[in-house]
Scaffold this active site. Structure first.
Site, PDB file in Angstrom:
ATOM      1  N   THR C  13      -5.185  -2.509   6.891  1.00  0.00           N
ATOM      2  CA  THR C  13      -4.200  -1.398   5.734  1.00  0.00           C
ATOM      3  C   THR C  13      -3.090  -1.585   5.459  1.00  0.00           C
ATOM      4  O   THR C  13      -2.401  -1.705   4.169  1.00  0.00           O
ATOM      5  CB  THR C  13      -4.776  -0.153   6.441  1.00  0.00           C
ATOM      6  OG1 THR C  13      -5.688   0.923   6.391  1.00  0.00           O
ATOM      7  CG2 THR C  13      -4.079   1.209   5.502  1.00  0.00           C
ATOM      8  N   SER C  55     -10.376  -4.489  10.085  1.00  0.00           N
ATOM      9  CA  SER C  55     -10.490  -5.231  10.787  1.00  0.00           C
ATOM     10  C   SER C  55     -11.244  -4.094  11.852  1.00  0.00           C
ATOM     11  O   SER C  55     -11.590  -4.962  12.326  1.00  0.00           O
ATOM     12  CB  SER C  55      -8.656  -4.301  11.788  1.00  0.00           C
ATOM     13  OG  SER C  55      -9.071  -2.386  12.364  1.00  0.00           O
ATOM     14  N   THR C  84      -5.708  -0.589  11.897  1.00  0.00           N
ATOM     15  CA  THR C  84      -5.545   0.793  12.682  1.00  0.00           C
ATOM     16  C   THR C  84      -6.618   0.645  13.190  1.00  0.00           C
ATOM     17  O   THR C  84      -7.033   1.228  14.958  1.00  0.00           O
ATOM     18  CB  THR C  84      -5.188   1.905  12.214  1.00  0.00           C
ATOM     19  OG1 THR C  84      -6.086   1.961  11.696  1.00  0.00           O
ATOM     20  CG2 THR C  84      -3.971   1.517  11.944  1.00  0.00           C
ATOM     21  N   ASP C  85      -8.103   0.711  12.788  1.00  0.00           N
ATOM     22  CA  ASP C  85     -10.071   1.221  13.569  1.00  0.00           C
ATOM     23  C   ASP C  85      -9.944   0.464  15.105  1.00  0.00           C
ATOM     24  O   ASP C  85     -10.595   1.039  15.903  1.00  0.00           O
ATOM     25  CB  ASP C  85     -10.189   0.928  12.469  1.00  0.00           C
ATOM     26  CG  ASP C  85     -10.674   1.587  11.740  1.00  0.00           C
ATOM     27  OD1 ASP C  85     -10.717   3.230  11.898  1.00  0.00           O
ATOM     28  OD2 ASP C  85     -10.985   1.703  10.425  1.00  0.00           O
TER      29      ASP C  85
END
Lengths: 166, 166, 166, 166
Positions: C13, C55, C84-85
């Protein structure tokens, strides 16, 4: 060859940028080319930048320079980017210089907050002026606060930071 | 009581906002009130938000909803914020619904980049539309790319991301 | 010659940008050079961009690519920009690959809102990671939500959009 | 009850905002709460704002006020937002006031470009300072230009707009 539009930049709050070394708002190259690109504007535009000053310090001679630029413009449609404090004054000088036979549409605009700051009104005002100059008949106008004013029926309300009819 | 202007929001790229949890651009409450404040616009505006959708997924029924909103508007001057992909299509539906006796000035606009993203054209386009709606005579128009198009002489060039005459 | 810092970008992101033609967030060249300039960062930085992906779609093989980049880094201090995932998952793969004799300080960070959108946390998180990598001892860490987590005591709370201790 | 962190704001370029009526950069309420939200920071923070001034005009008495705030802080970890021009000077006053038995970690930071302007370094610097204050041992530091300086080995290079070792 004439373009569809001439934009004359004179500085003013609209075009102020922060100088990190000096720690103050100042003038560098005009941000107009960048703004027109952001606006995805497809008009052919002739940019002219005779001045880069705070309109509070604009001399009578400099107002006449702006008028001379308008008079000699190949383009019939002219937007003038100007400081808000004496915008009405320069518009009056230009209107007088253009005379009664004026065939140009001249629209003044500016900004209360510089383009490079958050919450700036610069891009909105430019959209207003570029549209007004394409839709109005010959004359000298001021586009601020979302409205279109004839040059001789407009005043800046300095307390509220808006433009109003007389 | 009639305001000076009605703005009908339908969603579209103009009003998309990033949802940090979902990780995608989506619709929340319209950002129009905030944009009008940033623009320092002093017009009295009636905001109406019947839809918040991507114009690619707008149904015929929804286009007729927009037309119905225009028809029943107390304000003669109407700006419609619309997704760019089918803006011309909805403008055609509205133009037909308004009929030959139409006394409203209706200006469609939108954005190629959402207001909440850097380098957005949304605020510029809104300035164009708000000015066009005040200066044009009755009819249905599209304001994009810095130009004013009649509804029946306008097409989106999807490769270039601009609007052009047919 | 070793720089003071290596930054490995993998997309996520953090680095998403809006494509006005496609109408979606996507990856172009990394914005890291521009962000470091905005940050007025005077560290000498070696930028490495093996990947530009979301990700969620990162494969095990790609996680091992990131680990290989860390292992072969001339710089002892490494920041990894990551979606972030699955940030914690890649951090675990990297931690295992570095082994018990690891002498590198490796700090993962990312963003919940892309750098190019308003209210982004990207620049803040980068400041956190660049500072953490200079002050922590060898190991693998995650810098998010203003905190510094060891790689094996960190989880993303997907409902709140924050990182927490296990 | 002690929070995880205390942030003392004193004004400086970091917190300057544009006053559209006056046409200049000035101080209003601190933007720290808004920035911490944008940063998605989950630390519990005690905000304290004794001053809102340009550090060029900070008196010796005011520097001692900052030192007094640090001395009486319930939180061991303190970030001081300060103008860049005399940041090193106030840091020296604070370091002396804290004395040799100091158990607080105190990190000064600021910005070369206000948070509310494009390309600001404020958010990056805050990320640096918030991380430094969590990872460093007791002492007084300056976080600028992406680096962490001991208070007595740091100078602002006014020509380049960066901080350097002596």
């Amino acid at each position: 060859m004439a373009q569809e539009l001439r934009i004359i930049t004179t500085g003013g709050t609209f075009d102020k940028q922060y100088d990190a070394i000096k720690g103050e708002l100042t003038f560098r190259e005009s941000q107009l080319p960048r703004i027109l690109q952001q606006a995805r504007c497809t008009l052919t535009v002739q940019l002219e930048g005779p001045l880069a000053i705070d309109s509070l310090y604009m001399t009578e001679e400099q107002r006449h320079e702006v008028a001379a630029s308008c008079l000699s413009s190949n383009e019939d449609r002219i937007v003038v980017i100007h400081g808000t404090d004496t915008m009405c004054k320069t518009a009056a000088v230009v209107a007088e210089a253009m005379g009664k036979e004026n065939t140009h549409v001249i629209v003044f605009t500016g900004a209360m907050i510089p383009y490079s700051l958050e919450n700036s009104d610069a891009v909105f005002n430019l959209g207003c002026a570029i549209t007004a100059v394409q839709t109005l008949k010959a004359g000298v106008y001021i586009c601020m606060s979302g409205r279109i004013f004839p040059w001789d029926n407009c005043i800046k309300n300095k307390d509220k930071g808006i433009f109003e009819y007389l």
